[in-house]
Structure formats: C-alpha cells, structure tokens
Design a protein around this motif. Structure first.
Motif, PDB file in Angstrom:
ATOM      1  N   HIS A  15      -7.950  -0.703  -0.355  1.00 31.52           N
ATOM      2  CA  HIS A  15      -7.885  -1.406  -1.513  1.00 31.52           C
ATOM      3  C   HIS A  15      -9.518  -1.924  -1.891  1.00 31.52           C
ATOM      4  N   ASN A  17     -10.704  -4.403  -3.409  1.00 30.21           N
ATOM      5  CA  ASN A  17     -10.888  -5.724  -3.480  1.00 30.21           C
ATOM      6  C   ASN A  17     -10.349  -6.430  -2.254  1.00 30.21           C
ATOM      7  N   PHE A  58      -1.413 -12.364  -1.647  1.00 34.13           N
ATOM      8  CA  PHE A  58      -1.363 -12.229  -3.296  1.00 34.13           C
ATOM      9  C   PHE A  58      -2.229 -13.323  -3.980  1.00 34.13           C
ATOM     10  N   PHE A  61      -5.788 -12.731  -3.495  1.00 33.80           N
ATOM     11  CA  PHE A  61      -5.983 -11.537  -4.454  1.00 33.80           C
ATOM     12  C   PHE A  61      -6.500 -12.217  -5.519  1.00 33.80           C
ATOM     13  N   HIS A  65     -10.353 -11.801  -7.055  1.00 34.68           N
ATOM     14  CA  HIS A  65     -10.796 -11.208  -8.645  1.00 34.68           C
ATOM     15  C   HIS A  65     -11.352 -12.312  -9.244  1.00 34.68           C
ATOM     16  N   THR A  97      -8.150   1.157  -6.386  1.00 31.61           N
ATOM     17  CA  THR A  97      -8.529   0.090  -7.102  1.00 31.61           C
ATOM     18  C   THR A  97      -7.587  -0.203  -8.575  1.00 31.61           C
ATOM     19  N   THR A  98      -7.463  -1.105  -8.929  1.00 29.20           N
ATOM     20  CA  THR A  98      -6.755  -1.570 -10.250  1.00 29.20           C
ATOM     21  C   THR A  98      -7.582  -1.753 -11.086  1.00 29.20           C
ATOM     22  N   LYS A 100      -9.133  -3.269 -14.353  1.00 32.19           N
ATOM     23  CA  LYS A 100      -8.842  -4.517 -14.775  1.00 32.19           C
ATOM     24  C   LYS A 100      -9.431  -4.462 -16.293  1.00 32.19           C
ATOM     25  N   TYR A 112     -14.481  -1.094 -16.476  1.00 31.59           N
ATOM     26  CA  TYR A 112     -14.173  -1.513 -15.067  1.00 31.59           C
ATOM     27  C   TYR A 112     -14.434  -0.264 -13.932  1.00 31.59           C
ATOM     28  N   SER A 186       0.957  -0.740  -6.590  1.00 26.82           N
ATOM     29  CA  SER A 186       0.886  -1.580  -5.448  1.00 26.82           C
ATOM     30  C   SER A 186       0.929  -2.939  -6.491  1.00 26.82           C
ATOM     31  N   PRO A 189       5.306  -7.150  -4.098  1.00 23.08           N
ATOM     32  CA  PRO A 189       6.591  -6.329  -4.186  1.00 23.08           C
ATOM     33  C   PRO A 189       7.719  -6.968  -4.527  1.00 23.08           C
ATOM     34  N   HIS A 214       3.489   1.955  -2.654  1.00 20.72           N
ATOM     35  CA  HIS A 214       3.612   0.698  -1.704  1.00 20.72           C
ATOM     36  C   HIS A 214       5.257   0.921  -1.796  1.00 20.72           C
ATOM     37  N   GLU A 217       8.024  -2.837   1.577  1.00 19.76           N
ATOM     38  CA  GLU A 217       7.210  -3.988   2.241  1.00 19.76           C
ATOM     39  C   GLU A 217       8.049  -5.241   2.206  1.00 19.76           C
ATOM     40  N   ASP A 292      -5.373  -0.740   4.714  1.00 17.73           N
ATOM     41  CA  ASP A 292      -5.058  -1.555   3.919  1.00 17.73           C
ATOM     42  C   ASP A 292      -6.232  -2.613   3.164  1.00 17.73           C
ATOM     43  N   ASP A 293      -6.627  -3.633   3.905  1.00 20.19           N
ATOM     44  CA  ASP A 293      -7.634  -4.489   3.369  1.00 20.19           C
ATOM     45  C   ASP A 293      -8.693  -5.014   4.578  1.00 20.19           C
TER      46      ASP A 293
HETATM   47  P1  5GP Z   1      -7.949  -4.157  -6.393  1.00 20.53           P
HETATM   48  O1  5GP Z   1      -6.838  -3.063  -6.898  1.00 20.53           O
HETATM   49  O2  5GP Z   1      -8.180  -5.325  -7.262  1.00 20.53           O
HETATM   50  O3  5GP Z   1      -9.243  -3.444  -6.209  1.00 20.53           O
HETATM   51  O4  5GP Z   1      -7.284  -4.693  -4.835  1.00 20.53           O
HETATM   52  C1  5GP Z   1      -6.692  -5.629  -4.647  1.00 20.53           C
HETATM   53  C2  5GP Z   1      -5.171  -5.524  -5.196  1.00 20.53           C
HETATM   54  O5  5GP Z   1      -4.483  -4.403  -4.381  1.00 20.53           O
HETATM   55  C3  5GP Z   1      -4.195  -6.551  -5.205  1.00 20.53           C
HETATM   56  O6  5GP Z   1      -4.414  -7.430  -6.114  1.00 20.53           O
HETATM   57  C4  5GP Z   1      -2.785  -6.010  -4.902  1.00 20.53           C
HETATM   58  O7  5GP Z   1      -2.526  -5.577  -6.048  1.00 20.53           O
HETATM   59  C5  5GP Z   1      -3.288  -4.651  -4.246  1.00 20.53           C
HETATM   60  N1  5GP Z   1      -2.744  -4.607  -2.649  1.00 20.53           N
HETATM   61  C6  5GP Z   1      -3.811  -5.032  -1.811  1.00 20.53           C
HETATM   62  N2  5GP Z   1      -3.331  -5.106  -0.660  1.00 20.53           N
HETATM   63  C7  5GP Z   1      -2.006  -4.839  -0.559  1.00 20.53           C
HETATM   64  C8  5GP Z   1      -0.639  -5.028   0.022  1.00 20.53           C
HETATM   65  O8  5GP Z   1      -0.668  -5.100   1.356  1.00 20.53           O
HETATM   66  N3  5GP Z   1       0.484  -4.799  -0.613  1.00 20.53           N
HETATM   67  C9  5GP Z   1       0.613  -4.477  -2.047  1.00 20.53           C
HETATM   68  N4  5GP Z   1       1.593  -4.221  -2.243  1.00 20.53           N
HETATM   69  N5  5GP Z   1      -0.547  -4.543  -2.652  1.00 20.53           N
HETATM   70  C10 5GP Z   1      -1.650  -4.660  -2.166  1.00 20.53           C
END
Ligand code: 5GP
Length: 352
Positions: A15, A17, A58, A61, A65, A97-98, A100, A112, A186, A189, A214, A217, A292-293
C-alpha cells in the motif's frame, strides 16, 4: 543473508501510504506542527510506536493521510516508495493506493492518481516500465540500467459507497495505458459489507481488470465464503479461515499474498510458528511473500524473505524459487512475465 537483498523479487501487496519512510512522515509532521495544525510530539510518538493492533493501524492511516494527502506530497511519496523497492532489487512492483477526493484542496480521485503518476515519472534511480507492452519507460540518458516494472492497483476503501467504488473502477479503466492493472478491496475489515462493493468489483472484472481482495483478516466466515465464491484473481492475508473456507481456498487454488510481519505485528496471527504460510507452502498452494506496509511495520521485502527463510527453515534455492513463482500471479501481461523470467534466469546462473 545478504542474498535476500541481492536476489530479484516480486512485490504484489504494497500500500502506497503504508510504505512511506518514517523520516518522511516525521518531516511532514514537523512542518504541520510548525503551522499549528497538529501537535508534533504526539504525532511523533504515534509514528515511532512499533507494535499496533489492527484497529490501531487504521487510526494511524488516518493520521498518515493528514500528512500525505496533497498533490505534491503524493508525488513525493510515490517516488520515494518506488525507489526504496528498487534499492532492494524488487524487479516487479504492483503498488496499490486508494484514490482520494478532498474538495478543500481541489483533489479528485483522478488528480490524486495524476499526482501518483508524476511521482512514478520522477523516479531517477532505475528505469521504470509502467505501461502495457513496454509502451512507456522513463529511460534516462539512453543508458541501459537496472529496470523495475511498476503496475498499479486502485484500492476501494471499505468505508466507501457503491458509487464511490464504481468511480474508482471507472478511473482504473481509463488509466489502463498508465499501468493500472487491477482493483483491490482494503480498509478496516470490520467496516462496510461485501455486497456494497460487489457491483463495482463485478463490473471491473467484466471489463478485464484483475481483482485482489483483503480476505479473512477477521473471522467473518460468511464474508470469506462470499469472497472466495467471487473467484478473485488473488487474495491478501487469509488469516482467520475456518476449516471449510480453508478447504475451499485450497481447492480453488487462489493465490495468497502473505504478509508475515504485518500479521504478527497486528496480532492477527499469534506467532510466526502458527503462521499459515507453513501449511500453504507444504501444500504447494500458490503464494507470494509481500510487505503490506513496509513503513508502518518497519519491514522490507528482503526482510520478509529473511524471516520466512529462518522461521520455516527454507534454503536459498527454495527462497529463490518462491520469488520466481510469484511471476505466475502478477496482473501484468504475458510479455512482462516472459521478461521477468529472463531476469530470474540470469540471476539463477549467478546463484550457483
Ligand atoms: P493508501 O491506499 O492510502 O495508499 O494506503 C493506505 C490504505 O491501505 C489504508 O488506509 C487502508 O485502507 C489500506 N490498508 C493498508 N494496510 C492494510 C491492511 O493491513 N489491511 C487492510 N484491510 N487494509 C490496509
């Protein structure tokens, strides 16, 4: 285990972020602290904390953001994250990435993603191939250098509505020529329900995008069954499966993106000795090691290979093979798969 760094690797679950360097987050927090927008010392403590439950992740995150979501910062973190993966010999990266929307800074999901693309184009440490059939490569000075294939997955956050999810899918379709190959579901969950996202996910698949979810979890067996019945191209995590879903997963042979450190840190899995990697690996189930992160969990893809090798007693050749089989599960086209196989072949010769 220097070989964990030097061997070529494929990253399929990262991901954007969640992969930001701590040093960058602290620098951004300091600036917002000086402007009086946040209390720097509080934020510093949160960023530097190493163990977090899934719930706390979460919350983190949401904080990340606040620090990263403006166009120029999105561009900066994309560049840094890609360069970090390249520096540890990742040869193919699917970055998710989500997209936004933030009206107060005139950010749309599209703008974005344009900022993300700017970051990709600014990468200077390696040549980046990011579009179908190698149409677009940012090659510097015409020299032959290390090459990294980057493709994007657009994530739907479980907080989003059906309409917002559909907007993300439509954007992904419009951005196929810029290397968008799929959709990820994602986000927290325990939030949202599967049926909310189903229309957008179905549409995405009908239009030829690949899907990863996902899945599992948290121990929501009903949702896990529904997700498996959807037949996604891959799933992430697969931690909390009961017997029947486990059997289903194995018989469907859906590839699993395994994130060891993330699962342990968030206490989704109690210890590495109980991790389902061992069972899946033994059963020759398709799987791929991922970060993952890497920022949030202070890890790297080499670190994940090191951990798997030591925890499950796998030798260098077995780890190399594990990395190479991941090529089968990438969402890019067959041409990229062939080129990646050639890269691994050259690396195999050096291995012996
Ligand atoms: P972004 O999409 O903002 O670049 O990355 C962060 C986002 O990825 C978080 O806000 C979340 O929605 C998702 N994310 C990151 N790691 C995880 C995880 O371990 N599990 C889930 N379900 N979502 C995750």
């Amino acid at each position: 285990m220097e070989w964990c760094v030097s061997m070529p690797k494929v990253e399929l679950h990262a991901h954007l972020n969640g992969s930001v360097r701590d040093s960058t987050l602290l620098e951004l927090a300091r600036v917002l602290g000086e402007k009086g927008i946040i209390a720097f010392s509080d934020v510093e403590t949160v960023i530097m904390k190493s163990d977090r439950t899934l719930h706390e992740v979460f919350k983190l995150f949401d904080l990340i953001h606040i620090l990263t979501t403006d166009h120029s910062t999105v561009t900066r973190i994309t560049k840094e994250v890609i360069e970090d993966f390249a520096s540890e010999n990742v040869v193919y990266l699917e970055l998710r990435t989500t997209p936004k929307r933030n009206d107060s800074i005139r950010m749309s999901k599209r703008s974005y993603m344009e900022a993300v693309m700017e970051g990709l184009k600014a990468v200077s440490s390696v040549d980046v191939d990011y579009a179908p059939a190698g149409l677009k490569t940012n090659t510097f000075n015409g020299t032959t250098r290390k090459k990294l294939y980057v493709r994007f997955l657009l994530s739907i956050d479980r907080r989003e509505s059906t309409e917002a999810a559909m907007e993300t899918v439509k954007l992904a379709l419009e951005m196929r020529d810029s290397g968008v190959v799929g959709i990820d579901l994602s986000g927290n969950p325990i939030v949202g329900s599967w049926t909310t996202f189903l229309p957008a996910l179905k549409y995405a698949r009908e239009q030829g995008l690949c899907i990863t979810l996902h899945c599992g979890e948290v121990p929501n067996q009903e949702e896990i069954t529904a997700m498996l019945d959807f037949l996604p191209h891959r799933i992430g995590h697969a931690c909390c499966f009961e017997k029947e879903n486990w059997r289903k997963l194995k018989s469907l042979k859906i590839p699993v993106e395994i994130c060891l450190t993330s699962n342990i840190r968030t206490e989704t899995i109690s210890s590495i000795d109980n991790h389902h990697f061992a069972d899946l690996y033994k059963a020759k189930h398709p799987l791929v090691l991922c970060t993952d992160d890497s920022g949030v969990f202070s890890t790297s893809l080499s670190g994940e290979y090191r951990l798997a090798s030591s925890a499950f007693g796998l030798r260098k050749t077995e780890m190399f093979q594990l990395a190479e089989t991941a090529i089968d599960f990438i969402f890019a086209d067959d041409g990229v798969k062939e080129e990646l196989r050639a890269i691994f072949e050259v690396a195999t010769e050096k291995l012996h």
